[in-house]
Design an enzyme around this catalytic site. Structure first.
Site, PDB file in Angstrom:
ATOM      1  N   GLU A 114       3.676  19.074 -18.950  1.00 30.97           N
ATOM      2  CA  GLU A 114       4.312  18.142 -17.842  1.00 30.97           C
ATOM      3  C   GLU A 114       5.261  18.881 -16.692  1.00 30.97           C
ATOM      4  O   GLU A 114       5.200  18.373 -15.579  1.00 30.97           O
ATOM      5  CB  GLU A 114       5.620  17.400 -18.697  1.00 30.97           C
ATOM      6  N   ILE A 133      11.356  14.581 -25.691  1.00 31.74           N
ATOM      7  CA  ILE A 133      10.181  14.098 -26.289  1.00 31.74           C
ATOM      8  C   ILE A 133      10.249  12.592 -26.278  1.00 31.74           C
ATOM      9  O   ILE A 133      11.090  11.953 -26.697  1.00 31.74           O
ATOM     10  CB  ILE A 133      10.313  14.694 -27.730  1.00 31.74           C
ATOM     11  N   HIS A 134       9.423  12.202 -25.275  1.00 31.04           N
ATOM     12  CA  HIS A 134       9.078  10.687 -25.118  1.00 31.04           C
ATOM     13  C   HIS A 134       7.770  10.352 -25.680  1.00 31.04           C
ATOM     14  O   HIS A 134       7.325  10.928 -26.279  1.00 31.04           O
ATOM     15  CB  HIS A 134       9.523  10.500 -23.662  1.00 31.04           C
ATOM     16  N   ALA A 135       7.499   9.276 -25.279  1.00 32.01           N
ATOM     17  CA  ALA A 135       5.926   8.458 -25.902  1.00 32.01           C
ATOM     18  C   ALA A 135       4.821   9.438 -25.623  1.00 32.01           C
ATOM     19  O   ALA A 135       4.018   9.745 -26.647  1.00 32.01           O
ATOM     20  CB  ALA A 135       5.598   7.278 -25.213  1.00 32.01           C
TER      21      ALA A 135
END
Length: 88
Positions: free
Chosen positions: A87, A14-16
């Protein structure tokens, strides 16, 4: 209250971008939506809160939704996790 177990399936964790998707989705609902990791909880409607969880690949999280549209809210967040935030 609805409770679901979530697993981070995208390799980057979980990134931006995933945090923004989670918060945007959560904000579509009136229910209170909380994500818990290792006994710390964050408001799923807060991008910064979600980022600070530092949830890496294969991390297990608990989602709790409470309110008038809790079931739909929980399902929408679960779908994001299951689609790997589009993604992979």
């Amino acid at each position: 209250m609805v409770e679901k177990i979530l697993t981070v399936r995208n390799r980057a964790g979980i990134h931006a971008r995933p945090a923004a998707l989670i918060a945007q989705t959560a904000n579509k609902f009136a229910s209170e939506i909380i994500i818990e990791k290792d006994n710390s909880t964050v408001n799923a409607k807060s991008i910064m809160g979600v980022i600070t969880m530092a949830a890496a690949y294969n991390t297990t999280l608990t989602l709790r939704a409470e309110g008038p549209d809790e079931s739909d809210a929980a399902d929408a967040i679960l779908n994001l996790f299951e689609s790997k935030f589009e993604e992979d």
